[in-house]
Design an enzyme around this catalytic site. Structure first.
Site, PDB file in Angstrom:
ATOM      1  N   TYR A 191      62.049  89.579  48.283  1.00 28.40           N
ATOM      2  CA  TYR A 191      62.082  88.853  49.558  1.00 28.40           C
ATOM      3  C   TYR A 191      62.013  87.344  49.329  1.00 28.40           C
ATOM      4  CZ  TYR A 191      61.681  88.594  54.641  1.00 28.40           C
ATOM      5  OH  TYR A 191      61.928  88.358  55.975  1.00 28.40           O
ATOM      6  N   LYS A 235      58.896  83.277  56.787  1.00 29.67           N
ATOM      7  CA  LYS A 235      58.471  84.166  57.872  1.00 29.67           C
ATOM      8  C   LYS A 235      56.967  84.032  58.135  1.00 29.67           C
ATOM      9  CE  LYS A 235      62.324  86.356  58.964  1.00 29.67           C
ATOM     10  NZ  LYS A 235      62.936  86.305  60.315  1.00 29.67           N
TER      11      LYS A 235
END
Length: 260
Positions: free
Chosen positions: A161, A168
């Site tokens: 990720y 995020k």
């Protein structure tokens, strides 16, 4: 088949859905759910190349506005809100389902991420939601709901990720601050955190198939997640049933996030 609105808990309310790329997009699941509850919709598309993929979907939900939005273009977001104000004079909810990072930074270690790549990922994926909140505030005269899309990688390290994890995380933190600041005006702010979904954005992640299989195996409710599941949960947040909910990150992942 057209998704026709019927009298429902969002009848007469107007909302902006940003981030539909095709029929597999989370934002498309949200658009269908909001329309099914009676809402009127404005939908954005990225550019002329994307429009042929989005326009038929906009017709399917009887979207009243179909507007271009490339967040990398100065003034594009302001133009969307100017059109919303001119046509509607109000906004009751918006869904921000947009994220981007340059592929070389997304596929590399966070340690090696370029400054330009980090800033662009933060601008498109996080700062743009804050900008949307500012532009939406004067249009939400009777209150409203702002929702963005996050992912578990904001809270825990998820393989591959990479740069999107910190981005995020910033987005989820921004949700809490926006909720605190806008709450007195009746504006609620949430992040929705879906489990792994086979979307175009997810296809850019290395090892996504393994991630999907792991979530299916370990989640307490192991049914595969759909964009319709995410849409239904997101639309609920804009109803009066959720009027005292704000500042949350709502996981829609079959409980995967609670499992070690």
């Amino acid at each position: 088949m057209t998704t026709t609105a019927v009298p429902g808990p969002l009848a007469g309310r107007k909302g902006l859905i940003a981030g539909i790329a095709n029929e597999h997009s989370i934002a498309w699941g949200c658009a269908k759910a909001f329309r099914a509850l009676g809402a009127d919709l404005a939908i954005t598309y990225l550019n002329d190349k994307a429009r042929p993929h989005v326009e038929p979907l906009a017709r399917e939900v009887d979207a009243q506005l179909l507007l271009p939005l490339d967040l990398r273009v100065d003034g594009a977001l302001e133009a969307v809100f100017e059109q919303v104000e001119a046509d509607w004079g109000q906004l009751d909810f918006l869904v921000h389902s947009i994220a981007f990072a340059p592929v070389e930074d997304l596929h590399g270690r966070l340690t090696d991420c370029s400054k330009a790549g980090f800033l662009q990922a933060m601008d498109v994926s996080c700062w743009s939601f804050i900008r949307m909140a500012k532009l939406a505030e004067p249009l939400m005269k009777q209150g409203g709901t702002l929702v963005c899309m996050s992912y578990f990688g904001a809270q825990m390290v998820v393989d591959h990720y990479n740069v999107m994890g910190p981005v995020k995380a910033a987005l989820e933190c921004a949700v809490r601050y926006l909720a605190a600041e806008l709450g007195p005006k009746g504006i609620r702010v949430h992040a929705v955190s879906p489990g792994p979904l086979a979307t175009r954005a997810a296809s850019g992640l290395t090892g996504f198939d393994d991630l999907l299989a792991k979530a299916h195996e370990k989640a307490p409710i192991s049914s595969l997640l759909s964009i319709e599941d995410v849409g239904a949960a997101t639309a609920h947040l804009a109803t009066d049933a959720a009027r005292l909910m704000t500042g949350q990150t709502l996981f829609v992942d079959g409980g995967y996030h609670i499992i070690d």
